[in-house]
Design a protein around this motif. Sequence first.
Motif, mmCIF file in Angstrom:
data_model
loop_
_atom_site.group_PDB
_atom_site.id
_atom_site.type_symbol
_atom_site.label_atom_id
_atom_site.label_comp_id
_atom_site.label_asym_id
_atom_site.label_seq_id
_atom_site.Cartn_x
_atom_site.Cartn_y
_atom_site.Cartn_z
ATOM 1 N N THR A 1 0.828 -1.202 0.000
ATOM 2 C CA THR A 1 0.000 0.000 0.000
ATOM 3 C C THR A 1 0.867 1.257 0.000
ATOM 4 N N ALA A 2 1.945 1.247 0.767
ATOM 5 C CA ALA A 2 2.854 2.393 0.788
ATOM 6 C C ALA A 2 3.513 2.590 -0.579
ATOM 7 N N LEU A 3 3.851 1.503 -1.225
ATOM 8 C CA LEU A 3 4.440 1.595 -2.560
ATOM 9 C C LEU A 3 3.442 2.173 -3.559
ATOM 10 N N MET A 4 2.185 1.765 -3.466
ATOM 11 C CA MET A 4 1.155 2.321 -4.358
ATOM 12 C C MET A 4 0.939 3.807 -4.079
ATOM 13 N N CYS A 5 0.968 4.214 -2.814
ATOM 14 C CA CYS A 5 0.834 5.641 -2.482
ATOM 15 C C CYS A 5 1.982 6.442 -3.079
ATOM 16 N N ALA A 6 3.189 5.926 -2.961
ATOM 17 C CA ALA A 6 4.344 6.624 -3.513
ATOM 18 C C ALA A 6 4.250 6.711 -5.033
ATOM 19 N N GLY A 7 3.801 5.642 -5.678
ATOM 20 C CA GLY A 7 3.649 5.650 -7.130
ATOM 21 C C GLY A 7 2.595 6.634 -7.593
ATOM 22 N N LEU A 8 1.470 6.691 -6.888
ATOM 23 C CA LEU A 8 0.419 7.642 -7.254
ATOM 24 C C LEU A 8 0.861 9.080 -7.023
ATOM 25 N N TYR A 9 1.635 9.299 -5.988
ATOM 26 C CA TYR A 9 2.169 10.635 -5.717
ATOM 27 C C TYR A 9 3.095 11.074 -6.850
ATOM 28 N N PHE A 10 3.952 10.158 -7.287
ATOM 29 C CA PHE A 10 4.847 10.451 -8.406
ATOM 30 C C PHE A 10 4.048 10.717 -9.684
ATOM 31 N N LEU A 11 3.040 9.903 -9.963
ATOM 32 C CA LEU A 11 2.241 10.087 -11.174
ATOM 33 C C LEU A 11 1.488 11.409 -11.170
ATOM 34 N N SER A 12 1.034 11.847 -10.006
ATOM 35 C CA SER A 12 0.319 13.121 -9.966
ATOM 36 C C SER A 12 1.228 14.266 -10.384
ATOM 37 N N PHE A 13 2.483 14.242 -9.925
ATOM 38 C CA PHE A 13 3.427 15.280 -10.349
ATOM 39 C C PHE A 13 3.801 15.120 -11.816
ATOM 40 N N ALA A 14 3.916 13.890 -12.288
ATOM 41 C CA ALA A 14 4.274 13.668 -13.691
ATOM 42 C C ALA A 14 3.183 14.187 -14.622
ATOM 43 N N PHE A 15 1.908 13.931 -14.299
ATOM 44 C CA PHE A 15 0.817 14.412 -15.146
ATOM 45 C C PHE A 15 0.702 15.933 -15.091
ATOM 46 N N ALA A 16 0.902 16.520 -13.929
ATOM 47 C CA ALA A 16 0.851 17.976 -13.821
ATOM 48 C C ALA A 16 1.986 18.607 -14.621
ATOM 49 N N ALA A 17 3.173 18.057 -14.515
ATOM 50 C CA ALA A 17 4.304 18.581 -15.288
ATOM 51 C C ALA A 17 4.066 18.389 -16.776
ATOM 52 N N GLY A 18 3.449 17.287 -17.164
ATOM 53 C CA GLY A 18 3.146 17.051 -18.578
ATOM 54 C C GLY A 18 2.172 18.079 -19.131
ATOM 55 N N ALA A 19 1.172 18.443 -18.352
ATOM 56 C CA ALA A 19 0.196 19.441 -18.814
ATOM 57 C C ALA A 19 0.851 20.803 -18.976
ATOM 58 N N VAL A 20 1.698 21.178 -18.037
ATOM 59 C CA VAL A 20 2.385 22.471 -18.135
ATOM 60 C C VAL A 20 3.377 22.448 -19.297
ATOM 61 N N ASN A 21 4.087 21.339 -19.477
ATOM 62 C CA ASN A 21 5.031 21.245 -20.586
ATOM 63 C C ASN A 21 4.327 21.305 -21.929
ATOM 64 N N LEU A 22 3.170 20.699 -22.037
ATOM 65 C CA LEU A 22 2.402 20.756 -23.276
ATOM 66 C C LEU A 22 1.994 22.187 -23.605
ATOM 67 N N SER A 23 1.571 22.925 -22.603
ATOM 68 C CA SER A 23 1.176 24.310 -22.856
ATOM 69 C C SER A 23 2.380 25.171 -23.231
ATOM 70 N N PHE A 24 3.531 24.937 -22.575
ATOM 71 C CA PHE A 24 4.727 25.689 -22.946
ATOM 72 C C PHE A 24 5.181 25.337 -24.360
ATOM 73 N N ALA A 25 5.065 24.076 -24.745
ATOM 74 C CA ALA A 25 5.437 23.680 -26.108
ATOM 75 C C ALA A 25 4.555 24.388 -27.128
ATOM 76 N N GLY A 26 3.272 24.499 -26.852
ATOM 77 C CA GLY A 26 2.386 25.234 -27.751
ATOM 78 C C GLY A 26 2.734 26.701 -27.820
ATOM 79 N N TYR A 27 3.107 27.278 -26.700
ATOM 80 C CA TYR A 27 3.479 28.686 -26.663
ATOM 81 C C TYR A 27 4.767 28.921 -27.453
ATOM 82 N N PHE A 28 5.758 28.054 -27.259
ATOM 83 C CA PHE A 28 7.009 28.215 -27.992
ATOM 84 C C PHE A 28 6.809 27.981 -29.490
ATOM 85 N N THR A 29 5.942 27.063 -29.857
ATOM 86 C CA THR A 29 5.623 26.863 -31.268
ATOM 87 C C THR A 29 5.024 28.131 -31.852
#
Length: 116
Positions: free
Chosen positions: A78-106
């Motif tokens: 359960t602790a491992l799943m919590c850590a994985g979900l915590y990591f994924l939440s930051f990864a998806f948030a960073a992906g959304a911001v990176n996508l918007s920056f890529a569109g802006y730079f384009t």
Amino acid sequence: MEHRDWGADRRGIFTVIGPAVAEAGPALFVAFLVAGGIALLSSMSYAELASIWPYEGASYAYAKYALRPISKDLSQLTALMCAGLYFLSFAFAAGAVNLSFAGYFTYLFLIYHPSL
């Protein structure tokens, strides 16, 4: 290459509002209320965990030590799943911001170098 007009104001996390308006339509206000309610409950949950386990990784530590009397293996899984979900939440948030920056730079590159 197709020219997409991103606009100078479409950067950061605010890029998500445009697709949200398209998907939610007239129910956008209700969608924001639901998202705000979930964020409020999540913040209260983390505040409670921080008061119980006052060190880093509170959700991981809580999952690991709260389930230890039941099963050591279950608590570690359960602790491992919590850590994985915590990591994924930051990864998806960073992906959304990176996508918007890529569109802006384009958009900027197409303004300054139309041949691209």
